[in-house]
Design a protein around this motif. Structure first.
Motif, PDB file in Angstrom:
ATOM      1  N   ARG A  84       0.485  19.540   0.403  1.00 58.82           N
ATOM      2  CA  ARG A  84       1.371  20.620  -0.038  1.00 58.82           C
ATOM      3  C   ARG A  84       2.722  19.993  -0.358  1.00 58.82           C
ATOM      4  N   LYS A  85       3.628  20.799  -0.933  1.00 52.44           N
ATOM      5  CA  LYS A  85       4.957  20.276  -1.259  1.00 52.44           C
ATOM      6  C   LYS A  85       5.671  19.787   0.006  1.00 52.44           C
ATOM      7  N   ARG A 144      15.709   9.268  -2.788  1.00 58.69           N
ATOM      8  CA  ARG A 144      15.360   9.632  -4.170  1.00 58.69           C
ATOM      9  C   ARG A 144      14.614   8.490  -4.851  1.00 58.69           C
ATOM     10  N   GLN A 145      15.149   7.288  -4.711  1.00 59.28           N
ATOM     11  CA  GLN A 145      14.512   6.152  -5.384  1.00 59.28           C
ATOM     12  C   GLN A 145      13.112   5.901  -4.834  1.00 59.28           C
ATOM     13  N   TRP A 146      12.968   6.012  -3.524  1.00 55.40           N
ATOM     14  CA  TRP A 146      11.670   5.764  -2.892  1.00 55.40           C
ATOM     15  C   TRP A 146      10.654   6.851  -3.245  1.00 55.40           C
ATOM     16  N   SER A 147      11.110   8.117  -3.266  1.00 50.98           N
ATOM     17  CA  SER A 147      10.164   9.224  -3.410  1.00 50.98           C
ATOM     18  C   SER A 147       9.833   9.560  -4.858  1.00 50.98           C
ATOM     19  N   THR A 148      10.673   9.096  -5.792  1.00 49.19           N
ATOM     20  CA  THR A 148      10.416   9.415  -7.195  1.00 49.19           C
ATOM     21  C   THR A 148       9.162   8.680  -7.652  1.00 49.19           C
ATOM     22  N   LEU A 149       8.158   9.451  -8.072  1.00 44.80           N
ATOM     23  CA  LEU A 149       6.901   8.896  -8.580  1.00 44.80           C
ATOM     24  C   LEU A 149       6.200   8.015  -7.561  1.00 44.80           C
ATOM     25  N   HIS A 150       6.403   8.288  -6.292  1.00 45.81           N
ATOM     26  CA  HIS A 150       5.705   7.509  -5.270  1.00 45.81           C
ATOM     27  C   HIS A 150       4.201   7.735  -5.440  1.00 45.81           C
ATOM     28  N   PRO A 151       3.445   6.705  -5.813  1.00 42.38           N
ATOM     29  CA  PRO A 151       2.036   6.931  -6.182  1.00 42.38           C
ATOM     30  C   PRO A 151       1.188   7.484  -5.039  1.00 42.38           C
ATOM     31  N   GLU A 152       1.521   7.090  -3.817  1.00 42.17           N
ATOM     32  CA  GLU A 152       0.709   7.521  -2.676  1.00 42.17           C
ATOM     33  C   GLU A 152       0.992   8.977  -2.303  1.00 42.17           C
ATOM     34  N   PHE A 153       2.175   9.464  -2.677  1.00 41.63           N
ATOM     35  CA  PHE A 153       2.578  10.802  -2.220  1.00 41.63           C
ATOM     36  C   PHE A 153       2.791  11.784  -3.381  1.00 41.63           C
ATOM     37  N   CYS A 179       4.387  17.285  -4.076  1.00 42.64           N
ATOM     38  CA  CYS A 179       4.999  15.973  -3.980  1.00 42.64           C
ATOM     39  C   CYS A 179       6.291  16.108  -3.163  1.00 42.64           C
ATOM     40  N   ILE A 180       7.024  15.028  -3.060  1.00 38.66           N
ATOM     41  CA  ILE A 180       8.296  15.065  -2.340  1.00 38.66           C
ATOM     42  C   ILE A 180       9.349  15.623  -3.292  1.00 38.66           C
TER      43      ILE A 180
END
Lengths: 552, 99
Positions: A164-165, A150-159, A122-123
Motif C-alpha cells: 500500500r502507499k 527524497r533521493q533514496w525513495s524516488t524510483l526506488h525499484p524495490e519499493f 510507493c513512498i
C-alpha cells in the motif's frame, strides 16, 4: 534550496516525453483505460468527480518563488485559475484536460517539479516541519534528511509496488510539527549525549478507517544510518504486509498484529545485514546536502524592533495578525509568517493564480524567495525581517491573504470532499465554510484561542480528522450527508486519536454542534491560558456529550 | 427495478456524461436514456461497455434516477453534484453555463 542534479533533470524530461507518447496513444485508442490508468496515476493524474485532477509533488513542502509563480501560471493557462494545497503539502489542479497534461508536466519540469509518486503504492512525498531551518526550537534542519529521503525513495525499484502507499514524516524538534505519530514512519530529530543528531523512529501510525498512533521502535538512530534503517523497515513491510485486503495492507496493521517488540526485532535483524553497506551515509554526504540548505544572507539585526511595536499599537488588524500568524525565528530580528489560506467563509487550501503570484512577489521582496506549504494547507514565509512585517501584511491584505487565524478555530483543515473527490461520501468544504463564518468575529476567535478543527469527507481521513481537537467525519446515510464528531484528538508530540461523541449531526446542525463544543470549553476552561485540548483532557467527553445531546 | 441511467466520464477532459437512447453521450442527465427493466438496462450497459472499450468514455456505471414526466433526475448528493459541479464553486462545472 536543493536543486536538481543532471540525473534528475534528464530523468524528469524523459518521463514527460514518455507520458506524452502514452497520452497520444490513449487518445488514438491504442491503449485501453485499464492499460492507461496505472500510467496516468504514476504521473499524478487522477479521475475525480467532475474532471481529471493532477497532483503535483512539492518535496517536503518547499517552493522557490519561481516555482510558485509557475504553479500560478499553470493554474491560469491550463486550469481554472486556482489550485488546492493539500495536507500532504502538495498542490492539486482540478480541471486539466488529458491532452494538456504532458505540457503541464513539461512546464513543471522547467522549474524542477513533477507529479511522480503522488499516487500508487510507493513512498510518497515526505511530510515535513514547515518551519525547518528557521524554528527557534529545532534540533537540526529536517530538510536535509527529507532531501536524503527524497533521493533514496524516488524510483526506488524495490519499493515501487508496496502492499500500500507509504508516508514518512520528519520533525525537527521535540515539538512535533509534522504529525509524525500518524505516519507509516515518523522521524523525530534529537541529539545524543554527545550532541550528535539522530532520530527517534516511530512506525505504524495511520488514519483512515483504522486510526492507530505510531509506536517507537528505536529511541535513537544515528543520522548516518538513516537510509539503511528505513530500508530495513520497508523490507520487512514489503515482505510481510498484507496484499490480499486493501483495508489491512498499511504497515499500521502489520505492526499492530505483529506487536511492537517483534516488529522491531525483525527490523533490527534485517538492518544487521545492511547497516554498514552502501546505504550508510558516507562522511561528507550530509554536509554536501546541507550546503544546499545553507542559511540565506541574514542581516545582523537586533531582535527588538521598536518600529514593529509602534505599528502594532497603531493598527488593530495588523496587531491581531502578528498575534496569530507570526512566530519566533532562530535569528534575531527575523520572524516566521504563516499566510492563511483560510479566509472566513472561504475554501481551505485554495489559492488563485493571482494569489500565488502575489505570494511569490512578496517572498522575493521581503524574504529570500522561499515559500513553504504547511500540512495545515497554509503557506509560510520562513525569513521575514520584523521591520518588514507591516509592509508584508499590507501586501497580503491587497491579495486577500491577511486572515489573522493561524492555529485558531477557523484555521480548518478540509479535504476536497464530495464537491470534487470520487471517494468522498459527503461534502467537507461547505461544513468548513459554515463553521468559519460562525466564528468569523476576530475578537471571539482570539478569545477561543488555539484549537484544531479538521473535516474529512470520508473515512480515508485525508483531512486528519482523527487527530483534530474537534474532528468531523462526513458520512452518507441514504444519499444524505451526516457528520460524526470526535473530540480530543491531537496531532502534536502528545498525539491522540479523538473520541466519538455520539450520533452524527445533519448538515444543518453541524456548525451548531461545533459551537456548542466551543461554548462548553469556554465555560469549563481554567482561564484563557488553558487551551481546548487541555480542558478536554481534564474534564473528558461527558460534559460535551451532555450539552450536545441535551435536547434529544 | 428502479429507473436507471448510465453515466461515465469523457476521455478528453474527464467531464461527466450520460448515455442517450441513440447510443450517444450527453453532458445533460435530462438527455439520458432511462432503463425501466433488466433487459433495457442490459442493453444500455452493453452499449456503454462498447464505448469504454473503444476508448471514448471512462468508467461507465449504472445509477438509480427519479423521473419527472419521463425525464430523469439525480438521486442522492453524489449524483446531484455530478450533474452540476462543485457546490462551493458555482462558477465551475456544468452549473456555470446553465445558470
Amino acid at each position: 534550496m536543493y536543486r536538481y542534479d543532471e540525473f534528475d533533470h534528464t530523468f524528469v524530461t524523459q518521463r514527460v516525453a514518455q507520458f506524452r507518447e502514452q497520452v497520444a496513444r490513449r487518445i488514438a485508442g491504442e491503449l485501453t483505460e485499464d492499460e492507461f490508468k496505472p500510467l496516468r496515476l504514476m504521473n499524478g493524474l487522477y479521475l475525480q468527480l467532475h474532471a481529471y485532477m493532477l497532483r503535483v509533488a512539492i518535496p517536503y513542502g518547499t517552493l522557490s518563488s519561481r516555482q510558485l509563480r509557475q504553479l500560478g501560471y499553470i493554474a491560469r493557462r491550463y486550469d481554472r485559475g486556482y489550485g488546492h494545497f493539500t495536507t500532504r503539502q502538495n498542490i492539486q489542479f482540478n480541471w486539466p484536460t488529458l491532452k494538456d497534461v504532458p505540457d503541464i508536466l513539461a512546464d513543471l519540469a522547467a522549474v524542477e517539479m513533477h507529479a511522480i509518486q503522488t499516487s500508487g503504492n510507493c513512498i510518497r512525498n515526505t511530510t515535513a516541519d514547515a518551519t525547518a531551518g528557521v524554528a527557534a526550537d529545532e534540533v537540526a534542519d529536517s530538510r536535509i534528511y527529507c532531501e536524503i529521503i527524497r533521493q533514496w525513495s524516488t524510483l526506488h525499484p524495490e519499493f515501487s509496488f508496496l502492499p500500500r502507499k507509504f508516508k514518512i514524516a520528519v520533525t525537527g524538534s521535540g515539538r512535533d510539527r509534522a504529525v509524525t505519530a500518524a505516519h507509516d514512519i515518523g522521524l523525530r530529530l534529537k541529539l545524543d549525549a554527545d550532541g550528535n543528531p539522530g532520530f527517534e523512529v516511530l512506525v505504524g501510525g495511520g488514519q483512515g478507517r483504522t486510526p492507530i498512533l505510531a509506536v517507537t521502535i528505536r529511541e535513537f538512530l544515528p543520522e548516518r544510518h538513516l537510509l539503511s534503517y528505513l530500508e530495513a523497515i520497508l523490507r520487512v513491510y514489503n515482505q510481510l504486509g498484507r496484499r490480499d485486503n486493501i483495508y489491512k495492507a498499511r504497515i499500521k496493521i502489520l505492526v499492530r498484529e505483529t506487536g511492537r517488540d517483534e516488529f522491531a526485532r525483525l527490523v533490527e535483524e534485517e538492518w544487521a545485514h545492511i547497516r554498514d553497506g552502501e546505504l550508510r551515509l558516507p562522511d561528507g554526504e550530509i554536509e554536501r546536502i546541507q550546503a544546499y540548505f545553507a542559511p540565506p544572507a541574514y542581516q545582523a539585526l537586533d531582535d527588538a524592533c521598536p518600529e514593529l511595536a509602534v505599528q502594532r499599537a497603531g493598527n488593530r488588524a495588523f496587531d491581531a495578525w502578528v498575534g496569530s500568524n507570526v512566530e519566533a525565528h532562530k535569528r534575531p530580528g527575523y520572524a516566521v509568517v504563516t499566510i492563511s489560506l483560510k479566509p472566513h467563509g472561504g475554501i481551505p487550501g485554495d489559492a488563485s493564480a493571482e494569489q500565488m503570484e502575489a505570494v511569490a512577489d512578496l517572498a522575493d521582496r521581503y524574504g529570500f524567495g522561499e515559500i513553504r506549504v504547511t500540512y495545515k494547507q497554509n503557506l509560510l514565509l520562513p525569513d521575514i525581517r520584523k521591520g518588514d512585517l507591516f509592509a508584508l501584511w499590507q501586501g497580503l491584505v491587497a491579495a486577500g491573504l491577511a486572515t489573522a487565524n493561524a492555529h485558531r478555530v477557523t484555521d480548518i483543515i478540509a479535504c476536497p470532499g464530495l464537491d470534487y473527490c470520487n471517494l468522498a461520501n459527503a461534502r467537507a468544504i461547505p461544513v468548513a465554510q459554515a463553521i468559519s463564518e460562525r466564528f468569523a468575529d476576530p475578537e471571539r476567535e482570539r478569545a477561543i484561542g488555539n484549537v484544531t478543527v479538521n473535516i474529512s469527507g470520508c473515512i480515508n481521513a485525508c483531512a486528519h480528522h482523527h487527530v483534530a481537537n474537534i474532528g468531523i467525519l462526513g458520512v452518507d446515510k441514504k444519499g444524505k450527508e451526516f457528520y460524526q464528531v470526535t473530540l480530543g484528538g491531537a496531532a502534536d508530540e502528545n498525539a491522540a486519536i479523538g473520541d466519538i461523541v455520539g450520533p452524527a449531526f445533519d448538515e444543518d446542525r453541524i456548525a451548531d454542534a461545533v459551537e456548542t463544543v466551543v461554548d462548553v470549553y469556554l465555560a469549563e476552561r481554567r482561564g484563557a491560558d488553558e487551551p481546548f485540548i487541555d480542558t478536554y483532557r481534564r474534564i473528558g467527553l461527558k460534559p460535551f456529550k451532555e450539552k450536545l445531546y441535551a435536547a434529544h | 427495478m428502479p429507473n436507471t441511467a448510465i453515466t461515465a466520464n469523457r476521455l478528453a477532459d474527464g467531464f461527466v456524461i450520460y448515455l442517450t437512447a441513440d447510443g450517444g453521450w450527453s453532458e445533460s442527465l435530462a438527455d439520458a436514456a432511462v432503463a425501466t427493466s433488466d433487459d433495457e438496462l442490459e442493453g444500455l450497459q452493453a452499449v456503454a461497455e462498447r464505448a469504454a472499450r473503444a476508448g471514448t468514455v471512462i468508467a461507465p456505471y449504472a445509477f438509480d434516477v427519479e423521473t419527472d414526466a419521463g425525464r430523469p433526475l439525480p438521486r442522492g448528493r453524489r449524483e446531484i453534484l455530478r450533474t452540476l459541479g462543485p457546490s462551493v464553486r458555482t462558477d465551475l462545472g456544468y452549473q456555470a453555463a446553465r445558470s
